[in-house]
Each structure stands twice: as C-alpha cells, then as structure tokens.
Motif scaffolding. Structure first.
Motif, PDB file in Angstrom:
ATOM      1  N   VAL A   1      -0.751   3.461 -25.284  1.00  0.00           N
ATOM      2  CA  VAL A   1      -0.776   4.425 -24.420  1.00  0.00           C
ATOM      3  C   VAL A   1      -0.148   5.770 -25.108  1.00  0.00           C
ATOM      4  CG1 VAL A   1       0.124   5.236 -22.221  1.00  0.00           C
ATOM      5  CG2 VAL A   1      -0.349   2.816 -22.242  1.00  0.00           C
ATOM      6  N   GLY A   2       0.804   5.674 -25.670  1.00  0.00           N
ATOM      7  CA  GLY A   2       1.457   6.893 -26.404  1.00  0.00           C
ATOM      8  C   GLY A   2       0.402   7.317 -27.249  1.00  0.00           C
TER       9      GLY A   2
ATOM     10  N   CYS B   1       8.545   2.071 -29.389  1.00  0.00           N
ATOM     11  CA  CYS B   1       7.702   0.861 -28.824  1.00  0.00           C
ATOM     12  C   CYS B   1       7.097  -0.271 -30.300  1.00  0.00           C
ATOM     13  CB  CYS B   1       6.840   1.211 -27.875  1.00  0.00           C
ATOM     14  SG  CYS B   1       7.599   1.656 -26.133  1.00  0.00           S
TER      15      CYS B   1
ATOM     16  N   TRP C   1      -2.435  -0.732 -18.057  1.00  0.00           N
ATOM     17  CA  TRP C   1      -2.003   0.407 -18.445  1.00  0.00           C
ATOM     18  C   TRP C   1      -3.505   1.407 -18.049  1.00  0.00           C
ATOM     19  CZ3 TRP C   1       2.429   1.364 -17.499  1.00  0.00           C
ATOM     20  CH2 TRP C   1       3.696   0.492 -18.109  1.00  0.00           C
TER      21      TRP C   1
ATOM     22  N   ALA D   1       5.206  -4.237 -25.524  1.00  0.00           N
ATOM     23  CA  ALA D   1       5.599  -3.156 -26.272  1.00  0.00           C
ATOM     24  C   ALA D   1       4.593  -2.545 -27.011  1.00  0.00           C
ATOM     25  CB  ALA D   1       6.694  -3.569 -27.171  1.00  0.00           C
TER      26      ALA D   1
ATOM     27  N   SER E   1       1.454  -2.586 -26.122  1.00  0.00           N
ATOM     28  CA  SER E   1       0.596  -1.834 -25.186  1.00  0.00           C
ATOM     29  C   SER E   1       1.083  -0.386 -24.760  1.00  0.00           C
ATOM     30  CB  SER E   1       0.233  -2.727 -23.862  1.00  0.00           C
ATOM     31  OG  SER E   1       1.700  -2.805 -23.001  1.00  0.00           O
ATOM     32  N   ILE E   2       2.454  -0.258 -24.555  1.00  0.00           N
ATOM     33  CA  ILE E   2       3.190   0.872 -24.324  1.00  0.00           C
ATOM     34  C   ILE E   2       2.762   1.990 -25.379  1.00  0.00           C
ATOM     35  CG2 ILE E   2       5.165   2.221 -23.506  1.00  0.00           C
ATOM     36  CD1 ILE E   2       5.968  -0.299 -22.392  1.00  0.00           C
TER      37      ILE E   2
ATOM     38  N   SER F   1      -2.861  -3.718 -22.162  1.00  0.00           N
ATOM     39  CA  SER F   1      -3.335  -2.449 -22.211  1.00  0.00           C
ATOM     40  C   SER F   1      -4.531  -2.105 -20.927  1.00  0.00           C
ATOM     41  CB  SER F   1      -4.171  -2.421 -23.657  1.00  0.00           C
ATOM     42  OG  SER F   1      -3.126  -2.641 -24.634  1.00  0.00           O
TER      43      SER F   1
ATOM     44  N   MET G   1       8.546   7.395 -28.004  1.00  0.00           N
ATOM     45  CA  MET G   1       7.928   6.368 -27.390  1.00  0.00           C
ATOM     46  C   MET G   1       7.069   5.591 -28.332  1.00  0.00           C
ATOM     47  SD  MET G   1       5.834   6.180 -23.759  1.00  0.00           S
ATOM     48  CE  MET G   1       3.968   6.643 -24.653  1.00  0.00           C
TER      49      MET G   1
END
Length: 336
Positions: free
Chosen positions: A45-46, A250, A284, A39, A41-42, A281, A246
């Motif tokens: 990204v955001g 997350c 991604w 979670a 790691s997402i 990470s 997001m």
C-alpha cells in the motif's frame, strides 16, 4: 521443559526438549508467514501511494536505508552482533533477492499488474520443484504430495483472484516476471539455509538491506543522473516521509517474520502460506481504493485460505512423534 545456554552472540536462547507440545509448536511456526504477508501487504500500500512522489529506485533505496537503521538499533538494544561467519551466503541471498525484486518491478511496466503478480507468485511452485528434484537426485523416496497439491491449489486461487491475461506482444514481460519468480524461490531457499546455519533473523535481514541500499542508490543515480549527495538532501513532504517510514518498517518486519517462518517452519507449508499476502492486498484494495471483487475473485480468496489451512494441518498430522524427533536447537528463540 527447556534448558538455557548462551549463543555465539551472547544472547540467551533455549534448547527445546521434544514434547508433543513442542512438536505442535514447531509445525505451526510456518504461521509466521501470515504475519509476513500482512506486513508486506501494508508495505505494498505504501509503495503504491509513494510511487506518486518517488521513483521505484528511490523507494528501494529509502526502504533499505530505513531497514538497515532499524536492524542496527535493534542489535544495539539487544546486545547482538552483525558479524557473520557466512559472508558468501549473505552475498548470494542479497544478489538473488534484489535481482528478483528488480525484475518483478520491471515487469510492472510490461504487463498488467495481475499478470505480473501471478507470475511472481509461482515461487512456491518452483520451491516444490527444486525440493522434488533434489530429493530425487539424492535418492529420497518420500515426497509430500499433499503439500504439493496444496501449493498448486493456492496458485489456482491466485489465478482466479487476479485473472491474469497476456497478449502476444507481452511475452518478454511474461518471461521477466517468471524469472523473478524462479529467483525468488532460490532466495527463499537461501533464507532457510542461513537459518539452518544459525544466522539470526536480524542478521539475514541486515545484509539483505545493505544490498538493497547499494542497488537502490546505483539504480537511482543511473536513472536520474543525480549525485548521491543531492539524492539524500532532496526535499521531502510530511506525507512522503510517513510513507517511506511505513514502507521501510513494514518491509523490515515482514523480512524478519518471513525469515523466521522459513527457518523454523515446514518449508512447503511456509511457501504455501505466502499466497495469503495476495488476500491481504486485495482487502486493502477494497478498503482504500474501492476495488470491487466478483464471485470468482472471492472464490479465489476462499481457495487460497483453504489451501493454507489444509497444508498447515497436513503438516501437523504427519509430524513425527516425540520419541522419533531429533532434539532441535533454536539459537535465537528469544529474538523478535
């Protein structure tokens, strides 16, 4: 076998009667950190994508606002309460956690990203050092060197994956990032303490989010010279709203999973599994930004994963038999 009771929040929970299955389940609770790492790691990204649209302070503020609203909705739907008997514990957790977060982000401007991330991820090693020091001070002879070795092995994997570098003029940034790692260790230990006191995950995350809202708002106003009203009414694009949602969702789910891992799982196993967030990470980075990893980086990933497996099974192997285990109570076993 289990018996049911109503906790202070009126939420039905379970009192687990020790069985071999329950002991194994308890020893595997640290795996919640894998979900937390995914979670987070997402969320990362955001944050990377949203940094083109918002300042760091704004991201912290909106992330915390969304997290707060999510927890309020969850509590309303489940019939819980946000009232706590441990306000000072939450204040300490929030202050230390937010400070660590801010120092880490500040170090991004002073250091290469790999160096900043690596120094912040010394937190599990600091946790092990704190546990060792407290145990030595209290005269406890048992010290789990196998888990300590797994944590150190994970950090070696992180260093191979990120290959941090630091120049002479970057020593101040290095100290800042290192302090963020130390403070993160204290924050994680406080999360575990709150769990042992019987605080539900949602309540721990709620008060941390409230602290983040205040810190983010103050930081945004201080750096942009805007008023709180103009910040809340500024125009947002569809992409910006999607990214903020997001990040907030997350981050909140990651906090819930992490809190559960530290509350129910083995402390040092949980700390060690935190390193898997770097693996997620990195993946991604490959899928979204086309990052290329050489064989040294892949070796680092393999070491991180291997150390997590070793730590988890070491904990399962050394778990006490059912006849020696103390009856444990999980007052929020049915929560998210």
């Amino acid at each position: 076998m289990d018996s049911r009771f109503r906790g202070n929040d009126g939420i039905e929970a379970f009192t687990l009667i020790p069985t071999p299955h329950n002991i194994l389940t308890h020893s595997m609770q640290s795996l919640w950190m894998l979900f937390a790492g995914f979670a987070f790691s997402i969320m990362g990204v955001g944050v990377k994508l949203a940094s083109e649209l918002y300042s760091t302070s704004e991201i912290v503020m909106y992330r915390s606002i969304i997290g707060t609203l999510f927890i309020v909705a969850l509590v309303w739907a489940r019939g819980g309460t946000l009232k706590t008997r441990f306000p000072l514990h939450h204040l300490w957790r929030g202050a230390v956690g937010v400070t660590a977060f801010w120092l880490w982000f500040y170090s991004f401007a002073l250091l290469p990203l790999a160096t900043s991330v690596t120094l912040n991820y010394t937190a599990p090693i600091w946790i092990a050092a704190i546990v060792f020091t407290v145990g030595w001070w209290q005269g406890k002879n048992r010290f789990e060197w196998g888990l300590i070795a797994a944590i150190c092995l994970s950090f070696v994997g992180v260093a191979l994956l990120l290959r941090p570098t630091i120049q002479n003029e970057q020593w101040f940034g290095g100290i800042v990032a290192l302090i963020s790692g130390v403070l993160s260790a204290f924050a994680y230990l406080q999360v575990r303490k709150l769990g042992q006191l019987g605080e539900p995950e949602y309540r721990v995350v709620f008060y941390f989010s409230i602290t983040g809202v205040v810190a983010g708002l103050v930081g945004t106003i201080a750096t942009s010279h805007n008023t709180s009203m103009s910040l809340l009414t500024r125009p947002h694009s569809g992409k910006g709203i999607a990214l903020l949602l997001m990040i907030g969702l997350c981050a909140t789910l990651g906090q819930i999973f992490m809190t559960r891992a530290y509350r129910l799982g083995k402390l040092l196993v949980t700390a060690n599994l935190q390193y898997t967030g770097i693996v997620f990470s990195s993946i991604w980075g490959i899928l979204i930004w086309g990052d290329v990893l050489n064989w040294i980086s892949w070796l680092g990933i393999a070491i991180i994963l291997a150390s997590g497996v070793i730590a988890t099974f070491y904990n399962a192997r050394t778990a006490k038999p059912a006849t020696e285990e103390i009856v444990e109570t999980d007052p929020i076993a049915t929560e998210v």
